[in-house]
Design a protein around this motif. Structure first.
Motif, PDB file in Angstrom:
ATOM      1  N   GLY A  41      34.344 -47.178 -12.085  1.00  0.00           N
ATOM      2  CA  GLY A  41      35.467 -47.801 -12.776  1.00  0.00           C
ATOM      3  C   GLY A  41      35.835 -46.989 -13.997  1.00  0.00           C
ATOM      4  N   LEU A  42      36.971 -47.292 -14.587  1.00  0.00           N
ATOM      5  CA  LEU A  42      37.389 -46.626 -15.819  1.00  0.00           C
ATOM      6  C   LEU A  42      37.083 -47.529 -17.000  1.00  0.00           C
ATOM      7  CD1 LEU A  42      40.838 -45.017 -14.879  1.00  0.00           C
ATOM      8  CD2 LEU A  42      38.658 -43.850 -15.237  1.00  0.00           C
ATOM      9  N   VAL A  43      36.348 -46.999 -17.960  1.00  0.00           N
ATOM     10  CA  VAL A  43      35.993 -47.739 -19.167  1.00  0.00           C
ATOM     11  C   VAL A  43      36.385 -46.893 -20.369  1.00  0.00           C
ATOM     12  CG1 VAL A  43      34.142 -48.803 -20.505  1.00  0.00           C
ATOM     13  CG2 VAL A  43      34.066 -48.876 -18.000  1.00  0.00           C
ATOM     14  N   ASN A  44      37.290 -47.423 -21.178  1.00  0.00           N
ATOM     15  CA  ASN A  44      37.781 -46.693 -22.355  1.00  0.00           C
ATOM     16  C   ASN A  44      38.309 -45.306 -21.980  1.00  0.00           C
ATOM     17  OD1 ASN A  44      37.061 -48.835 -24.095  1.00  0.00           O
ATOM     18  ND2 ASN A  44      34.959 -48.051 -24.262  1.00  0.00           N
ATOM     19  N   GLY A  45      38.999 -45.248 -20.837  1.00  0.00           N
ATOM     20  CA  GLY A  45      39.632 -44.003 -20.422  1.00  0.00           C
ATOM     21  C   GLY A  45      38.708 -42.991 -19.781  1.00  0.00           C
TER      22      GLY A  45
END
Length: 242
Positions: free
Chosen positions: A29-33
């Motif tokens: 997943g994407l977390v803080n870009g």
């Protein structure tokens, strides 16, 4: 267990999200870009995400990690699919009609009835009970505590029999469906009988205001001073004002 699993170098990751799409198991997943391995047990170690990374931020490593859980991955996919389907459903059209006709659905918590529950006894003291049908000079009006209730209140408020109808003569109506002004008949009932008190039960919807208005008009036109009050219910069955 020690097994092969992906490693993401956040310094190299540009946040393009290509690996998120490439990972069929939903492990990334994407977390803080930045791309991030969300759960070790979602990663099967096959590396479908590696070719999709334009910066080479994803590599294989061997480390202590939870075993790949195919069942957990399947359940996660089903959950995401259901959420996507729900979001894809068109929004309900704006409602422009009478607020009393606006559709609502209430989700009640279902509890098992008590083993020794005693059936509730009706507190309806007379028949008929429709305002349009009751005789003005019916003997049960003499000395009565009069309850004037909107039809829907009996369905919206669960304890209406014990809390409001007990010890009262109950007459009901719906100014929207009957399309009549009840004030004239209510005036005759109050004027012609020894009414001790008047309680009006109404719903919060605007059309129920017609019943309240008719009762207040009848009290004024009867030339009698009689204690009265109005109780308002929400459409989900709460007392809003009393």
């Amino acid at each position: 267990m020690i097994r092969k699993i992906i490693h993401i170098d956040e310094e190299k990751c540009n946040g393009c999200g290509a690996c998120v799409t490439a990972c069929h198991e939903g492990a990334i997943g994407l977390v803080n870009g930045k791309a991030k391995l969300m759960r070790d047990d979602y990663c099967d170690g096959f590396g479908d995400c590696l070719p999709g990374c334009p910066t080479g931020a994803i590599t294989f490593t061997e480390r202590e990690a939870a075993a790949y859980d195919e069942q957990a991955v399947l359940e996660n996919k089903q959950k995401k699919a259901a959420a996507a389907q729900q979001q894809a459903q068109p929004a309900a059209p704006a409602f422009h009609g009478c607020p009393g006709s606006m559709m609502k659905q209430f989700h009640r918590e279902q509890t098992a009835p008590a083993a020794a529950a005693v059936p509730m006894q009706s507190q309806l003291a007379q028949w008929p009970c429709q305002i349009k049908l009751v005789p003005v000079n019916a003997p049960y009006f003499d000395g009565a505590k009069l309850l004037i209730a909107a039809d829907c209140t009996a369905y919206a408020y669960a304890n209406i029999h014990e809390e409001f109808m007990r010890g009262h003569v109950t007459i009901i109506g719906c100014p929207k469906l009957d399309a009549v002004d009840y004030s004239e008949k209510l005036t005759e009932i109050i004027r012609s009988n020894d009414i001790k008190s008047v309680t009006v039960l109404r719903m919060e919807v605007p059309c129920c205001g017609g019943l309240e208005h008719a009762a207040i008009t009848a009290l004024k036109n009867s030339d009698k001073f009689i204690p009265w009050n109005v109780v308002t219910f929400s459409t989900d069955g709460r007392i809003l004002d009393r």
